[in-house]
Design a protein around this motif. Structure first.
Motif, PDB file in Angstrom:
ATOM      1  N   LEU A  74      29.883 104.140 -16.674  1.00 26.16           N
ATOM      2  CA  LEU A  74      29.952 104.060 -15.205  1.00 26.16           C
ATOM      3  C   LEU A  74      30.963 103.010 -14.768  1.00 26.16           C
ATOM      4  CD1 LEU A  74      26.370 104.087 -13.612  1.00 26.16           C
ATOM      5  CD2 LEU A  74      28.212 105.766 -13.295  1.00 26.16           C
ATOM      6  N   THR A  75      31.713 103.328 -13.728  1.00 30.48           N
ATOM      7  CA  THR A  75      32.648 102.347 -13.165  1.00 30.48           C
ATOM      8  C   THR A  75      32.042 101.713 -11.921  1.00 30.48           C
ATOM      9  OG1 THR A  75      33.700 103.936 -11.692  1.00 30.48           O
ATOM     10  CG2 THR A  75      34.588 103.766 -13.940  1.00 30.48           C
ATOM     11  N   MET A  77      33.377 101.653  -9.045  1.00 32.91           N
ATOM     12  CA  MET A  77      33.595 102.550  -7.912  1.00 32.91           C
ATOM     13  C   MET A  77      32.532 103.655  -7.862  1.00 32.91           C
ATOM     14  SD  MET A  77      35.926 101.602  -5.870  1.00 32.91           S
ATOM     15  CE  MET A  77      34.831 101.897  -4.537  1.00 32.91           C
ATOM     16  N   GLU A  78      32.148 104.173  -9.023  1.00 33.24           N
ATOM     17  CA  GLU A  78      31.092 105.202  -9.060  1.00 33.24           C
ATOM     18  C   GLU A  78      29.754 104.616  -8.620  1.00 33.24           C
ATOM     19  OE1 GLU A  78      32.761 108.111 -12.658  1.00 33.24           O
ATOM     20  OE2 GLU A  78      31.692 106.265 -13.150  1.00 33.24           O
ATOM     21  N   CYS A  79      29.439 103.445  -9.146  1.00 30.84           N
ATOM     22  CA  CYS A  79      28.184 102.772  -8.742  1.00 30.84           C
ATOM     23  C   CYS A  79      28.157 102.559  -7.234  1.00 30.84           C
ATOM     24  CB  CYS A  79      28.055 101.406  -9.420  1.00 30.84           C
ATOM     25  SG  CYS A  79      27.675 101.467 -11.162  1.00 30.84           S
ATOM     26  N   TYR A  80      29.269 102.047  -6.723  1.00 29.96           N
ATOM     27  CA  TYR A  80      29.339 101.639  -5.317  1.00 29.96           C
ATOM     28  C   TYR A  80      29.311 102.851  -4.385  1.00 29.96           C
ATOM     29  CZ  TYR A  80      31.047  99.270  -1.126  1.00 29.96           C
ATOM     30  OH  TYR A  80      31.176  98.796   0.142  1.00 29.96           O
ATOM     31  N   LYS A  81      30.158 103.822  -4.677  1.00 28.31           N
ATOM     32  CA  LYS A  81      30.253 104.989  -3.788  1.00 28.31           C
ATOM     33  C   LYS A  81      28.985 105.819  -3.807  1.00 28.31           C
ATOM     34  CE  LYS A  81      35.205 105.988  -3.471  1.00 28.31           C
ATOM     35  NZ  LYS A  81      36.266 106.820  -4.078  1.00 28.31           N
ATOM     36  N   LYS A  82      28.397 105.986  -5.013  1.00 31.81           N
ATOM     37  CA  LYS A  82      27.199 106.830  -5.123  1.00 31.81           C
ATOM     38  C   LYS A  82      25.922 106.028  -4.939  1.00 31.81           C
ATOM     39  CE  LYS A  82      29.386 110.337  -8.025  1.00 31.81           C
ATOM     40  NZ  LYS A  82      29.650 110.677  -9.430  1.00 31.81           N
ATOM     41  N   PHE A  84      24.471 103.757  -6.800  1.00 33.14           N
ATOM     42  CA  PHE A  84      23.683 103.876  -8.021  1.00 33.14           C
ATOM     43  C   PHE A  84      22.397 103.047  -7.936  1.00 33.14           C
ATOM     44  CE2 PHE A  84      22.998 102.479 -12.569  1.00 33.14           C
ATOM     45  CZ  PHE A  84      22.447 103.679 -12.987  1.00 33.14           C
TER      46      PHE A  84
END
Ligand code: CO8
Length: 260
Positions: A74-75, A77-82, A84
């Protein structure tokens, strides 16, 4: 009812029992598992036949944390946008009481999930910890917040900074758990169900009001908390169950709640 693949559900005497069921991964909390858990909790909260909920895992693990295999790549950006794990909190907004029956490992997100519950019962061999520090991260769902409120700053710091595990006895001494069930006749799950059934026999509105008031004690000043409690206390006199409960006491009989 919904067919789940990462959890099991069953009902017993007004109690909804949810079992985390990824035994091969020590009940690692994956997104699909948490989505199912949220759905099951929402269903029980809506179900008029359910008065209390028990959340448990296997004998070896309540849950060994969030799923490291899912998180590994996980990046930010993925954590933040989705967002998490942000929605993994349905336990905290469930209005009926939730009892965690912890056997084996309750680590990382597993410890945090147990702490989201209203009461924790632990088996004699339960182990609690926040080992995120060993993965180059930190707790993400209450390990640095709820744990401090439960066991105090020094013990919480020690656990979060070393990643070491705490025994059931230490968790009891620190106030994290309400009861340790010794090895022997009954299991921690049986004890949790017994307590849930006891609560299930009370008037649901008063149960829900107690839960709301106790949880608010973490958010409010003492004066505000006492004010809220007083208002709920007044409001309880608007329930049929107050008339029934006090009437039954005076008439020396058992109350028959309508939950209204
Ligand atoms: N994620 C994914 N897989 C896991 C996890 C996990 N957290 N824990 C165990 N497993 C898997 C292992 O990879 C292993 O799989 P395989 O058989 O395919 O190799 C299987 O479960 C059995 O595990 P072990 O062989 O390691 O069993 P041991 O008895 O030797 O050890 C331990 C048990 C000590 C519990 C060990 O498995 C362990 O240290 N697990 C990881 C504990 C951990 O670091 N947890 C924190 C994760 S980070 C986190 O939780 C962030 C919180 C996010 C918020 C969540 C909100 C609810």
């Amino acid at each position: 009812s919904t067919a789940f693949t990462n959890i099991l559900t069953r009902e017993d005497g007004g109690v909804g029992i949810i079992t985390l069921n990824r035994p091969k991964a020590l009940n690692a909390l994956s997104t699909p598992l948490m989505t199912e858990l949220n759905d099951a909790l929402a269903q029980y909260d809506r179900d008029d036949g359910i008065m209390a909920i028990v959340l448990t895992g296997s004998e070896k693990a309540f849950a060994a944390g969030a799923d490291i295999k899912e998180m590994r790549e996980l990046t930010f950006m993925e954590c933040y946008k989705k967002e998490f794990i942000t929605s993994w909190t349905k336990v905290t907004t469930t209005r009926k009481p939730v009892i965690a029956a912890v056997s084996g490992f309750a680590l990382g997100g597993g410890c945090e999930l147990a702490m989201m519950c209203d009461i924790i019962y632990a088996s004699h061999d339960a182990k609690f910890g926040q080992p995120e520090i060993n993965l180059g991260i930190l707790p993400g769902a209450g390990g640095t917040q709820r744990l401090v409120r439960a066991v105090g700053k020094s013990k919480a710091m020690e656990l979060c900074l070393t990643g070491d595990m705490m025994t059931a006895q230490e968790a009891l001494a620190g106030g994290l758990v309400a009861k340790v069930v010794p090895a022997g006749e009954s299991t921690v799950l049986e004890e949790a169900i017994k307590t849930a059934k006891k609560i299930a026999k009370k008037s649901l509105p008063s149960v829900m009001m107690v839960k709301e008031c106790v949880n608010k004690s973490f958010e409010l000043s003492l004066a505000e908390g006492l004010h809220l409690e007083r208002r709920f206390f007044h409001a309880a006199f608007a329930t049929q169950d107050q008339k029934e409960g006090m009437g039954a006491f005076v008439e020396k009989r058992k109350p028959s709640w309508t939950h209204e």
